[in-house]
Design a protein around this motif. Sequence first.
Motif, PDB file in Angstrom:
ATOM      1  N   UNK A  88       6.533 115.209 125.468  1.00  0.00           N
ATOM      2  CA  UNK A  88       5.629 114.359 124.691  1.00  0.00           C
ATOM      3  C   UNK A  88       6.197 112.965 124.467  1.00  0.00           C
ATOM      4  N   UNK A  89       7.513 112.806 124.598  1.00  0.00           N
ATOM      5  CA  UNK A  89       8.119 111.483 124.437  1.00  0.00           C
ATOM      6  C   UNK A  89       8.595 110.899 125.770  1.00  0.00           C
ATOM      7  N   UNK A  90       8.332 111.622 126.863  1.00  0.00           N
ATOM      8  CA  UNK A  90       8.784 111.173 128.187  1.00  0.00           C
ATOM      9  C   UNK A  90       7.857 110.079 128.724  1.00  0.00           C
ATOM     10  N   UNK A  91       8.386 109.232 129.587  1.00  0.00           N
ATOM     11  CA  UNK A  91       7.519 108.238 130.236  1.00  0.00           C
ATOM     12  C   UNK A  91       6.505 108.932 131.145  1.00  0.00           C
ATOM     13  N   UNK A  92       5.359 108.291 131.381  1.00  0.00           N
ATOM     14  CA  UNK A  92       4.291 108.930 132.171  1.00  0.00           C
ATOM     15  C   UNK A  92       4.731 109.369 133.565  1.00  0.00           C
ATOM     16  N   UNK A  93       5.619 108.616 134.201  1.00  0.00           N
ATOM     17  CA  UNK A  93       6.032 108.983 135.560  1.00  0.00           C
ATOM     18  C   UNK A  93       6.888 110.244 135.593  1.00  0.00           C
ATOM     19  N   UNK A  94       7.526 110.598 134.475  1.00  0.00           N
ATOM     20  CA  UNK A  94       8.350 111.817 134.416  1.00  0.00           C
ATOM     21  C   UNK A  94       7.557 113.032 133.950  1.00  0.00           C
ATOM     22  N   UNK A  95       6.358 112.810 133.437  1.00  0.00           N
ATOM     23  CA  UNK A  95       5.581 113.923 132.880  1.00  0.00           C
ATOM     24  C   UNK A  95       5.177 114.946 133.943  1.00  0.00           C
ATOM     25  N   UNK A  96       4.756 114.482 135.111  1.00  0.00           N
ATOM     26  CA  UNK A  96       4.339 115.414 136.160  1.00  0.00           C
ATOM     27  C   UNK A  96       5.459 116.337 136.571  1.00  0.00           C
ATOM     28  N   UNK A  97       6.641 115.776 136.753  1.00  0.00           N
ATOM     29  CA  UNK A  97       7.803 116.588 137.121  1.00  0.00           C
ATOM     30  C   UNK A  97       8.195 117.530 135.984  1.00  0.00           C
ATOM     31  N   UNK A  98       8.107 117.049 134.754  1.00  0.00           N
ATOM     32  CA  UNK A  98       8.436 117.889 133.603  1.00  0.00           C
ATOM     33  C   UNK A  98       7.466 119.045 133.438  1.00  0.00           C
ATOM     34  N   UNK A  99       6.188 118.799 133.706  1.00  0.00           N
ATOM     35  CA  UNK A  99       5.194 119.874 133.614  1.00  0.00           C
ATOM     36  C   UNK A  99       5.444 120.905 134.708  1.00  0.00           C
ATOM     37  N   UNK A 100       5.826 120.443 135.891  1.00  0.00           N
ATOM     38  CA  UNK A 100       6.172 121.374 136.967  1.00  0.00           C
ATOM     39  C   UNK A 100       7.400 122.205 136.582  1.00  0.00           C
ATOM     40  N   UNK A 101       8.392 121.585 135.946  1.00  0.00           N
ATOM     41  CA  UNK A 101       9.563 122.322 135.461  1.00  0.00           C
ATOM     42  C   UNK A 101       9.160 123.383 134.438  1.00  0.00           C
ATOM     43  N   UNK A 102       8.213 123.020 133.574  1.00  0.00           N
ATOM     44  CA  UNK A 102       7.726 123.961 132.567  1.00  0.00           C
ATOM     45  C   UNK A 102       7.032 125.149 133.237  1.00  0.00           C
ATOM     46  N   UNK A 122      13.098 133.740 122.816  1.00  0.00           N
ATOM     47  CA  UNK A 122      13.846 132.679 123.486  1.00  0.00           C
ATOM     48  C   UNK A 122      12.978 131.871 124.439  1.00  0.00           C
ATOM     49  N   UNK A 123      12.115 132.551 125.179  1.00  0.00           N
ATOM     50  CA  UNK A 123      11.252 131.853 126.125  1.00  0.00           C
ATOM     51  C   UNK A 123      10.291 130.897 125.424  1.00  0.00           C
ATOM     52  N   UNK A 124       9.634 131.390 124.399  1.00  0.00           N
ATOM     53  CA  UNK A 124       8.632 130.566 123.710  1.00  0.00           C
ATOM     54  C   UNK A 124       9.293 129.355 123.060  1.00  0.00           C
ATOM     55  N   UNK A 125      10.457 129.531 122.476  1.00  0.00           N
ATOM     56  CA  UNK A 125      11.130 128.384 121.865  1.00  0.00           C
ATOM     57  C   UNK A 125      11.616 127.397 122.926  1.00  0.00           C
ATOM     58  N   UNK A 126      12.032 127.897 124.088  1.00  0.00           N
ATOM     59  CA  UNK A 126      12.410 127.010 125.189  1.00  0.00           C
ATOM     60  C   UNK A 126      11.212 126.215 125.672  1.00  0.00           C
ATOM     61  N   UNK A 127      10.072 126.882 125.789  1.00  0.00           N
ATOM     62  CA  UNK A 127       8.856 126.193 126.223  1.00  0.00           C
ATOM     63  C   UNK A 127       8.456 125.123 125.208  1.00  0.00           C
ATOM     64  N   UNK A 128       8.578 125.467 123.935  1.00  0.00           N
ATOM     65  CA  UNK A 128       8.228 124.503 122.884  1.00  0.00           C
ATOM     66  C   UNK A 128       9.136 123.282 122.956  1.00  0.00           C
ATOM     67  N   UNK A 129      10.428 123.504 123.151  1.00  0.00           N
ATOM     68  CA  UNK A 129      11.368 122.381 123.255  1.00  0.00           C
ATOM     69  C   UNK A 129      11.040 121.501 124.453  1.00  0.00           C
ATOM     70  N   UNK A 130      10.672 122.122 125.575  1.00  0.00           N
ATOM     71  CA  UNK A 130      10.318 121.359 126.773  1.00  0.00           C
ATOM     72  C   UNK A 130       9.043 120.550 126.537  1.00  0.00           C
ATOM     73  N   UNK A 131       8.073 121.121 125.867  1.00  0.00           N
ATOM     74  CA  UNK A 131       6.826 120.406 125.559  1.00  0.00           C
ATOM     75  C   UNK A 131       7.126 119.226 124.643  1.00  0.00           C
ATOM     76  N   UNK A 132       7.978 119.429 123.658  1.00  0.00           N
ATOM     77  CA  UNK A 132       8.354 118.345 122.746  1.00  0.00           C
ATOM     78  C   UNK A 132       9.068 117.231 123.507  1.00  0.00           C
ATOM     79  N   UNK A 133       9.938 117.605 124.433  1.00  0.00           N
ATOM     80  CA  UNK A 133      10.644 116.625 125.251  1.00  0.00           C
ATOM     81  C   UNK A 133       9.660 115.839 126.119  1.00  0.00           C
TER      82      UNK A 133
END
Length: 162
Positions: free
Chosen positions: A82-96, A69-80
């Motif tokens: 990859x299509x995010x705007x650059x300003x949201x990437x830093x926050x998304x990586x911190x969430x990951x 479950x964890x690995x698939x959640x991480x994969x989904x977050x990484x996929x999300x």
Amino acid sequence: MRENLQNGLMVLRRKLGPMKALILMELFAALALVLYINGVFSSGSKAEVGGMLLMGFVLTFLQPKTQFGLVWTWQDKIQELSTAPPEDMGEGIEDLRVQRQDGLDQLRTFAMVSPVFLLLELGISGTASYWPSVLFGVLSYLIFEVWQRGYRAELDHLLCEA
């Protein structure tokens, strides 16, 4: 900068591939182990469906199923991401990074609690027939712990770039 983040996300995604394969193998090994412990493979005996079989399934599948479950959640977050705007990437990586740490805390808790069930079985029945399940769970956790350290290093490097 966006290209560096995209490349970092691709590296993270590639690191998940071998781990997904390992976890799937662990799930199949866990199934075989539970069936073996309950005597399904032994000649002439019938596997008894009951509380002990259920406990065997829980003890054996807890680590690999949670890792799955964890690995698939991480994969989904990484996929999300990859299509995010650059300003949201830093926050998304911190969430990951936070998701990774929360997941590891959960896995560590399972690794520490599973021997308690073995001790309960020993106290109730006088035998510890599910020690292979507990040992399998601890070994599964250790493999995952070692692997995720490389993943964490890549994630920290990506976080510094963001």
